[in-house]
Design a protein around this motif. Structure first.
Motif, mmCIF file in Angstrom:
data_model
loop_
_atom_site.group_PDB
_atom_site.id
_atom_site.type_symbol
_atom_site.label_atom_id
_atom_site.label_comp_id
_atom_site.label_asym_id
_atom_site.label_seq_id
_atom_site.Cartn_x
_atom_site.Cartn_y
_atom_site.Cartn_z
ATOM 1 N N GLU A 19 23.644 26.919 -24.899
ATOM 2 C CA GLU A 19 25.028 26.465 -25.102
ATOM 3 C C GLU A 19 25.278 25.141 -24.395
ATOM 4 O O GLU A 19 25.911 24.228 -24.924
ATOM 5 C CB GLU A 19 25.989 27.548 -24.605
ATOM 6 C CG GLU A 19 27.455 27.208 -24.861
ATOM 7 C CD GLU A 19 28.379 28.315 -24.407
ATOM 8 O OE1 GLU A 19 29.594 28.120 -24.478
ATOM 9 O OE2 GLU A 19 27.877 29.379 -23.974
ATOM 10 N N ARG A 20 24.758 25.073 -23.150
ATOM 11 C CA ARG A 20 24.900 23.820 -22.416
ATOM 12 C C ARG A 20 24.185 22.670 -23.143
ATOM 13 O O ARG A 20 24.685 21.546 -23.225
ATOM 14 C CB ARG A 20 24.360 23.983 -20.990
ATOM 15 C CG ARG A 20 25.245 24.834 -20.099
ATOM 16 C CD ARG A 20 24.880 24.636 -18.625
ATOM 17 N NE ARG A 20 23.490 24.999 -18.352
ATOM 18 C CZ ARG A 20 23.102 26.226 -18.004
ATOM 19 N NH1 ARG A 20 23.992 27.216 -17.927
ATOM 20 N NH2 ARG A 20 21.840 26.481 -17.744
ATOM 21 N N CYS A 39 20.383 36.332 -21.938
ATOM 22 C CA CYS A 39 21.727 35.769 -21.725
ATOM 23 C C CYS A 39 21.650 34.430 -21.002
ATOM 24 O O CYS A 39 22.391 33.473 -21.301
ATOM 25 C CB CYS A 39 22.582 36.765 -20.916
ATOM 26 S SG CYS A 39 23.024 38.262 -21.815
ATOM 27 N N GLU A 40 20.754 34.377 -20.040
ATOM 28 C CA GLU A 40 20.571 33.107 -19.313
ATOM 29 C C GLU A 40 20.102 31.994 -20.245
ATOM 30 O O GLU A 40 20.594 30.847 -20.188
ATOM 31 C CB GLU A 40 19.569 33.313 -18.190
ATOM 32 C CG GLU A 40 19.351 32.072 -17.339
ATOM 33 C CD GLU A 40 18.317 32.302 -16.245
ATOM 34 O OE1 GLU A 40 17.933 31.317 -15.599
ATOM 35 O OE2 GLU A 40 17.888 33.466 -16.053
ATOM 36 N N GLN A 41 19.149 32.348 -21.097
ATOM 37 C CA GLN A 41 18.660 31.349 -22.044
ATOM 38 C C GLN A 41 19.763 30.929 -23.029
ATOM 39 O O GLN A 41 19.860 29.762 -23.419
ATOM 40 C CB GLN A 41 17.457 31.911 -22.816
ATOM 41 C CG GLN A 41 16.223 32.124 -21.971
ATOM 42 C CD GLN A 41 15.695 30.819 -21.392
ATOM 43 O OE1 GLN A 41 15.828 29.772 -22.004
ATOM 44 N NE2 GLN A 41 15.102 30.893 -20.202
ATOM 45 N N ALA A 42 20.589 31.927 -23.408
ATOM 46 C CA ALA A 42 21.687 31.594 -24.320
ATOM 47 C C ALA A 42 22.660 30.610 -23.667
ATOM 48 O O ALA A 42 23.174 29.683 -24.309
ATOM 49 C CB ALA A 42 22.408 32.887 -24.749
ATOM 50 N N ASP A 43 22.934 30.841 -22.371
ATOM 51 C CA ASP A 43 23.813 29.904 -21.653
ATOM 52 C C ASP A 43 23.219 28.506 -21.613
ATOM 53 O O ASP A 43 23.920 27.491 -21.786
ATOM 54 C CB ASP A 43 24.055 30.414 -20.218
ATOM 55 C CG ASP A 43 24.895 31.675 -20.188
ATOM 56 O OD1 ASP A 43 25.613 31.913 -21.184
ATOM 57 O OD2 ASP A 43 24.822 32.419 -19.183
ATOM 58 N N LYS A 44 21.900 28.457 -21.386
ATOM 59 C CA LYS A 44 21.234 27.146 -21.366
ATOM 60 C C LYS A 44 21.337 26.456 -22.723
ATOM 61 O O LYS A 44 21.579 25.254 -22.821
ATOM 62 C CB LYS A 44 19.767 27.313 -20.974
ATOM 63 C CG LYS A 44 19.562 27.667 -19.511
ATOM 64 C CD LYS A 44 18.077 27.763 -19.193
ATOM 65 C CE LYS A 44 17.845 28.098 -17.716
ATOM 66 N NZ LYS A 44 16.404 28.199 -17.385
ATOM 67 N N ASP A 90 19.057 40.209 -19.549
ATOM 68 C CA ASP A 90 19.651 39.223 -18.633
ATOM 69 C C ASP A 90 19.033 37.832 -18.839
ATOM 70 O O ASP A 90 19.723 36.812 -18.839
ATOM 71 C CB ASP A 90 19.465 39.675 -17.184
ATOM 72 C CG ASP A 90 20.268 40.937 -16.863
ATOM 73 O OD1 ASP A 90 21.247 41.182 -17.609
ATOM 74 O OD2 ASP A 90 19.915 41.638 -15.912
#
Length: 228
Positions: free
Chosen positions: A121-122, A114-119, A111
Motif C-alpha cells: 500500500e505504501r 498483512c505486513e507485506q500488504a501494508d508495504k 501477520d
C-alpha cells in the motif's frame, strides 16, 4: 582691364560656382555616409538581439534536456517499483503455499502477509506520487517545446531583418559610389572647359599655374579656401 583678363575672370567665377556646387554635393555625400552609419548601428543592435535570443534558446534547450533526464529517472524508478511489486507478489505466493503446507505457522504467516500488504500500500502511494510528478514533468516539457518553437520563429524574423538591413546598406554604398563618380566627372569637365575657353579666347596665355585648388583674389591666384 584687358579683354582676356575679363574673360578669364568670368571663367573663374563660373568655376567658383561649380566649386560651391561640389561643396554642396560633398555635404550631401556626408549625409548619406551618416545614414549608412546609422543603418550599420541598427544592424549591430539586431545582431545583439539575435545573440540574446540565441542564449534564451540555448537555455530552453538545456532545460528541456534536464526535464528529459528527470523523466527518464522517474520512468526508471517506476520500473523498479513494478519489479519490486512483482517480487512481492512472488513472495506472497510463496507465503500462501507455506500457510497451506504448515498449519501451525498459519497465524505467523498471516501477520507477515498483512505486513507485506501494508508495504504494498505504501509503495502504491509512492507510485501514485511518482505518477503525479511525471505528469508535472511532462507538462513542463510541453511548455519548453512551445517556448523553443517561439524562439525559433523570432530568430528567423531577426535573421530576415538583418538580411534586409544588409541589402539597404549595399544599395546606399552603390548610390554613394555613383554620386562620387558623377561629382568628379562634372567638376573635372567644367574646369577643363573653362580652361579651354580661356586658352581659345586668349591664345598664348599661360595657364600652367591654374588648377582646381586655386582662385583669383585681388588679381592674384591664391589657394581656394573651403569656406568660400
Amino acid at each position: 582691364m584687358p579683354f582676356y583678363l575679363g574673360a578669364f575672370l568670368a571663367v573663374a567665377l563660373e568655376w567658383r560656382a561649380q566649386a560651391r556646387n561640389a561643396v554642396l554635393q560633398t555635404q550631401t555625400l556626408q549625409a548619406l555616409e551618416t545614414k549608412v552609419t546609422t543603418l550599420e548601428e541598427e544592424k549591430k543592435t539586431l545582431g545583439c538581439q539575435n545573440e540574446t535570443y540565441q542564449t534564451s534558446l540555448k537555455q530552453a534547450q538545456e532545460s528541456k534536456a534536464e526535464a528529459e533526464r528527470q523523466l527518464a529517472e522517474a520512468l526508471e524508478l517506476q520500473a523498479d517499483f513494478y519489479t519490486r511489486e512483482v517480487a512481492l507478489q512472488v513472495r506472497l505466493t510463496g507465503l500462501q503455499e507455506m500457510v497451506e503446507a504448515d498449519a501451525e505457522v498459519q497465524k505467523d504467516l498471516k501477520d507477515r502477509c498483512c505486513e507485506q500488504a501494508d508495504k504494498m500500500e505504501r509503495m502504491e502511494g509512492e507510485m501514485a506520487t511518482q505518477d503525479k510528478a511525471m505528469g508535472l514533468l511532462q507538462a513542463d516539457y510541453d511548455k519548453l517545446q512551445v517556448e523553443a518553437s517561439r524562439l525559433r520563429v523570432e530568430k528567423e524574423a531577426l535573421e530576415k531583418q538583418v538580411a534586409s538591413g544588409d541589402a539597404a546598406i549595399e544599395e546606399l554604398e552603390k548610390d554613394k559610389k555613383a554620386l562620387i563618380q558623377e561629382m568628379a566627372g562634372t567638376f573635372e569637365e567644367g574646369f577643363q572647359e573653362a580652361l579651354a575657353q580661356a586658352v581659345c579666347t586668349n591664345p598664348g596665355i599661360d595657364i600652367s599655374s591654374c588648377d582646381s585648388t586655386h582662385h583669383i583674389v585681388d588679381g592674384k591666384v591664391v589657394p581656394l579656401e573651403i569656406d568660400d
